[in-house]
Design an enzyme around this catalytic site. Structure first.
Site, PDB file in Angstrom:
ATOM      1  N   GLU A 249       0.846  -1.203   0.000  1.00  0.00           N
ATOM      2  CA  GLU A 249       0.000   0.000   0.000  1.00  0.00           C
ATOM      3  C   GLU A 249       0.884   1.256   0.000  1.00  0.00           C
ATOM      4  O   GLU A 249       0.642   2.208  -0.753  1.00  0.00           O
ATOM      5  CB  GLU A 249      -0.922  -0.027   1.218  1.00  0.00           C
ATOM      6  CG  GLU A 249      -1.741   1.236   1.419  1.00  0.00           C
ATOM      7  CD  GLU A 249      -1.882   1.587   2.891  1.00  0.00           C
ATOM      8  OE1 GLU A 249      -1.506   2.718   3.273  1.00  0.00           O
ATOM      9  OE2 GLU A 249      -2.369   0.734   3.662  1.00  0.00           O
TER      10      GLU A 249
ATOM     11  N   GLU B 208      11.696   2.700   1.778  1.00  0.00           N
ATOM     12  CA  GLU B 208      10.413   2.731   2.511  1.00  0.00           C
ATOM     13  C   GLU B 208      10.438   1.871   3.766  1.00  0.00           C
ATOM     14  O   GLU B 208       9.586   2.039   4.650  1.00  0.00           O
ATOM     15  CB  GLU B 208       9.288   2.283   1.580  1.00  0.00           C
ATOM     16  CG  GLU B 208       7.873   2.618   2.057  1.00  0.00           C
ATOM     17  CD  GLU B 208       7.576   4.113   2.114  1.00  0.00           C
ATOM     18  OE1 GLU B 208       6.658   4.490   2.873  1.00  0.00           O
ATOM     19  OE2 GLU B 208       8.238   4.905   1.413  1.00  0.00           O
TER      20      GLU B 208
END
Length: 353
Positions: A59, A136
Site C-alpha cells: 500500500e 520505505e
C-alpha cells in the site's frame, strides 16, 4: 419482511469482462468534486509466510512509483491539482481488504482522466523498484514503533490474539513482522501484487459531480485491459473459532494510567440484505443509544461507581461482529464498577426500556 432491500436506482453498477466491478453515482455536492475509490478484496490474510506485513508495505509502495507516474509522480500529480494527504488522498490495509481513496476536481476532463490513470496504475502497473522498497522500510518500522511501542500498543498486542483466538487472523495482523519488513526483497512484494491485485478481486467506486456516462466510459477504458495471473490463487475465507465458555484476560502496563474494563460478545457478522435485516440494525442502534443514556446518567452521579462507560456494536473482522461495553473504573473500587455495569445490562435484558 424477507423482501430484499432495493438498490438505489441512482447507483449504476456494472462488471467488466475481466471481473472488475464498478459503482457510479452522480452527486453534485460538493460542486466540481468526486471521490474515487479502488477497493482490493485482499489484505494481510492473503499473505504467505514470507510476506507478513507486505500487504501494508505494498500500500505504501503504490505512492512510490508506477509506470505512468514514476518516483513521486502520483503524489506530485495529486498535489498539483490541490489535493493533500489525509483529507483528500488516503489508503488503508486491513485483514480482508486494501482500499485507496482520492478526491479530485471534476471541472477539467484531462484531470479526471489522469485521476483514473492513477487508479489504473495502482491496480496493475506499480514499479516496485528495489531501491524505493529499501527506502520505505524505515517508514514502516517507524509507523510500527509509534503504534506498538506505547502502553496502548503493548496492551493491544496482548488483547488482539486473545480476542482473535487460534485463527489465521492472529497470525496475519496487517502491521506484520518487522524482520520481514526489514529484509523482504522487492520480488516478494511483487509476488503478492501479481497474485492478489487482479480485476476479479477489485471494485472501482466513483461518486461526485460528473456525468455518469462519461465516468463509465473512463472506467471501461482504464480497467478493461488489466493484467490477470494465468493461475490465480483461490481467495479463501476465514472464521474465528467459536467457544461456549466466558473467557477473561487481565493486562497491565507500567505506563498505563487508567483502569479499564471491556466486555465483548462475539457473534457472526450480520448481513443487511432484507427489510427485516435493516429493521434489526435500527433496533440495535436504538438499544445502544438508550443503554448509553442510562450509563451516562449513572456516571454523572456524585458517587458514581465508574468514571465513564459506553456500549455499542461493531465489526471485529469481516465474518464476525462484537457487542462491546467499555468502562473506565475507579482504582479503589474495580469490583463495584463491574457490578454496576453488569446490573444495568441485566436490567435492560430483563425489563427492556
Amino acid at each position: 419482511s424477507s423482501d430484499l432491500l432495493p438498490v438505489d436506482p441512482d447507483v449504476r453498477i456494472g462488471r467488466l469482462e475481466n471481473g472488475l466491478t464498478y459503482y457510479i453515482r452522480q452527486n453534485d455536492e460538493p460542486m466540481n468534486r468526486a471521490d474515487l475509490w479502488l477497493a482490493v478484496n485482499a489484505g494481510s490474510l492473503q499473505e504467505d509466510e514470507d510476506q507478513l506485513g507486505l500487504a501494508h508495505f505494498l500500500e505504501h509502495m503504490l505512492f512510490n512509483g508506477t509506470e505512468n507516474f514514476p518516483g513521486m509522480g502520483v503524489v506530485n500529480f495529486l498535489e498539483s491539482i490541490g489535493m493533500e494527504f489525509g483529507p483528500d488522498v488516503n489508503a488503508r490495509t486491513s485483514f480482508d481488504e486494501t482500499v485507496y481513496t482520492i478526491q479530485v476536481p471534476t471541472d477539467d476532463a484531462e484531470t479526471l482522466n489522469n485521476a483514473f490513470q492513477v487508479l489504473e496504475d495502482w491496480a496493475g502497473y506499480a514499479t516496485l523498484d528495489a531501491e524505493a522498497v529499501d527506502k520505505e522500510r524505515g517508514v514502516i518500522v517507524e509507523e510500527w514503533r509509534l503504534r506498538q511501542q506505547t502502553a496502548s500498543g503493548r496492551i493491544r498486542e496482548e488483547t488482539l490474539p486473545f480476542i482473535l483466538g487460534d485463527s489465521r487472523y492472529s497470525d496475519r495482523r496487517p502491521i506484520g513482522d518487522m524482520d520481514i519488513i526489514r529484509t523482504a526483497p522487492a520480488e516478494t512484494l511483487r509476488r503478492y501484487y501479481e497474485d492478489w491485485y487482479r480485476p476479479d478481486l477489485m471494485s472501482v467506486i466513483a461518486v461526485g459531480d460528473f456525468d455518469v456516462d462519461v465516468v463509465e466510459d473512463l472506467i471501461t477504458q482504464h480497467f478493461s485491459d488489466l493484467p490477470s495471473p494465468a493461475e490465480p490463487p483461490s481467495r479463501l475465507s476465514y472464521e474465528l473459532p467459536e467457544h461456549e465458555d466466558t473467557r477473561y484476560l487481565v493486562v497491565g502496563d507500567p505506563e498505563e494510567t487508567t483502569t479499564r474494563l471491556q466486555f465483548i460478545r462475539k457473534r457472526p457478522a450480520a448481513s443487511i440484505q432484507t427489510l427485516a435485516d435493516a429493521r434489526e440494525d435500527v433496533t440495535t442502534d436504538l438499544f445502544y443509544n438508550m443503554l448509553n443514556e442510562r450509563l451516562n446518567e449513572i456516571a454523572r452521579e456524585a458517587d458514581a461507581p465508574f468514571l465513564s462507560a459506553g456500549a455499542g456494536a461493531g465489526t471485529l473482522i469481516r465474518t464476525a461482529q462484537g457487542d462491546f461495553i467499555s468502562t473506565q473504573l475507579r482504582e479503589e473500587d474495580i469490583l463495584g464498577g463491574l457490578d454496576a455495569i453488569v446490573t444495568e445490562v441485566e436490567r435492560a435484558r430483563r425489563h427492556g426500556f
